[in-house]
Write a protein that holds these residues in place. Structure first.
Motif, PDB file in Angstrom:
ATOM      1  N   ALA A  37      36.076  33.311  32.561  1.00 34.32           N
ATOM      2  CA  ALA A  37      35.970  34.766  32.650  1.00 34.32           C
ATOM      3  C   ALA A  37      37.344  35.419  32.666  1.00 34.32           C
ATOM      4  N   ILE A  38      38.247  34.898  33.481  1.00 32.81           N
ATOM      5  CA  ILE A  38      39.590  35.486  33.568  1.00 32.81           C
ATOM      6  C   ILE A  38      40.344  35.336  32.248  1.00 32.81           C
ATOM      7  N   GLU A  39      40.189  34.200  31.595  1.00 26.21           N
ATOM      8  CA  GLU A  39      40.820  34.023  30.279  1.00 26.21           C
ATOM      9  C   GLU A  39      40.296  35.045  29.278  1.00 26.21           C
ATOM     10  N   LEU A  68      38.487  42.092  37.542  1.00 25.21           N
ATOM     11  CA  LEU A  68      38.132  43.168  36.612  1.00 25.21           C
ATOM     12  C   LEU A  68      38.570  44.516  37.173  1.00 25.21           C
ATOM     13  N   SER A  69      38.234  44.757  38.434  1.00 20.41           N
ATOM     14  CA  SER A  69      38.582  46.026  39.075  1.00 20.41           C
ATOM     15  C   SER A  69      40.093  46.246  39.085  1.00 20.41           C
ATOM     16  N   ALA A  70      40.855  45.194  39.411  1.00 21.79           N
ATOM     17  CA  ALA A  70      42.313  45.294  39.443  1.00 21.79           C
ATOM     18  C   ALA A  70      42.889  45.612  38.065  1.00 21.79           C
ATOM     19  N   ASN A  71      42.136  45.258  37.020  1.00 22.56           N
ATOM     20  CA  ASN A  71      42.577  45.519  35.653  1.00 22.56           C
ATOM     21  C   ASN A  71      41.928  46.776  35.058  1.00 22.56           C
ATOM     22  N   GLY A  72      41.257  47.553  35.888  1.00 24.08           N
ATOM     23  CA  GLY A  72      40.681  48.821  35.448  1.00 24.08           C
ATOM     24  C   GLY A  72      39.482  48.684  34.528  1.00 24.08           C
ATOM     25  N   ILE A  73      38.759  47.566  34.629  1.00 27.30           N
ATOM     26  CA  ILE A  73      37.599  47.339  33.764  1.00 27.30           C
ATOM     27  C   ILE A  73      36.327  47.527  34.583  1.00 27.30           C
ATOM     28  N   ALA A  74      35.464  48.414  34.111  1.00 26.11           N
ATOM     29  CA  ALA A  74      34.206  48.705  34.801  1.00 26.11           C
ATOM     30  C   ALA A  74      33.252  47.517  34.675  1.00 26.11           C
ATOM     31  N   ASP A  88      32.083  46.695  49.869  1.00 22.74           N
ATOM     32  CA  ASP A  88      32.859  47.525  48.943  1.00 22.74           C
ATOM     33  C   ASP A  88      32.482  47.266  47.477  1.00 22.74           C
ATOM     34  N   PHE A  89      31.487  46.399  47.270  1.00 23.77           N
ATOM     35  CA  PHE A  89      31.004  46.043  45.927  1.00 23.77           C
ATOM     36  C   PHE A  89      32.111  45.452  45.057  1.00 23.77           C
ATOM     37  N   ALA A  90      33.237  45.060  45.674  1.00 19.92           N
ATOM     38  CA  ALA A  90      34.370  44.455  44.950  1.00 19.92           C
ATOM     39  C   ALA A  90      34.816  45.328  43.777  1.00 19.92           C
ATOM     40  N   GLY A  91      34.587  46.631  43.880  1.00 20.95           N
ATOM     41  CA  GLY A  91      34.987  47.554  42.827  1.00 20.95           C
ATOM     42  C   GLY A  91      33.945  47.768  41.744  1.00 20.95           C
ATOM     43  N   ALA A  92      32.781  47.166  41.872  1.00 19.65           N
ATOM     44  CA  ALA A  92      31.721  47.321  40.865  1.00 19.65           C
ATOM     45  C   ALA A  92      31.111  48.716  40.896  1.00 19.65           C
ATOM     46  N   ILE A  93      30.624  49.146  39.752  1.00 20.24           N
ATOM     47  CA  ILE A  93      29.859  50.388  39.692  1.00 20.24           C
ATOM     48  C   ILE A  93      28.577  50.228  40.490  1.00 20.24           C
ATOM     49  N   GLY A  94      27.988  49.047  40.388  1.00 20.33           N
ATOM     50  CA  GLY A  94      26.742  48.785  41.090  1.00 20.33           C
ATOM     51  C   GLY A  94      26.236  47.399  40.776  1.00 20.33           C
TER      52      GLY A  94
END
Length: 141
Positions: A37-39, A68-74, A88-94
């Protein structure tokens, strides 16, 4: 929208890929563990991701979400156990709970496209999508 699918169950990933492409989006990659995933996040430049919590290398989907959140990806989590999602949903929309219906997924995808496109204001999330507290508050404002 360019979408990444992070799912360790191959049949579910292929079904999700079919639905995403049927809705006019492009799947830029599929990963079954956090390393893949990270790759793909770094190389395929997704605009959005569907992320399962439990991957081949354990409950690492949350780590993928934070990356993903740290890289600004929804992204949204897609999981059979939403209780595993941090507050905190780890930055997820939902999150979308498994098993989901194709109709529920399509409704969620339309809503998510509006969010990624920057829509604000009185948007109503479909029942198939559990919004994070931050996104819920933002849309209510």
């Amino acid at each position: 929208m360019n979408i990444l699918i992070v799912e360790d169950e191959v049949l579910l990933a292929m079904e999700l890929e079919s639905e995403v492409e049927g809705a006019g989006h492009r799947v830029v990659g599929m990963a079954t563990d956090s390393r893949e995933a990270i790759e793909l996040i770094d190389s395929a430049s997704p605009q959005f991701a569907f992320v399962d919590i439990q991957l081949l290398d354990g409950a690492t989907g949350i780590d993928v979400g934070r990356y993903l959140s740290a890289n600004g990806i929804a992204f949204v989590f897609v999981s059979g156990n939403l209780k595993r999602i941090p507050e905190d949903f780890a930055g997820a929309i939902g999150a979308i709970e498994k098993p989901y219906t194709m109709n529920g997924l399509q409704n969620a995808l339309q809503f998510l496209q509006a969010i990624v496109d920057g829509a604000r204001g009185p948007l109503i999330a479909p029942p198939s999508l559990v919004l994070s507290p931050v996104v819920r508050a933002t849309l209510a404002a």
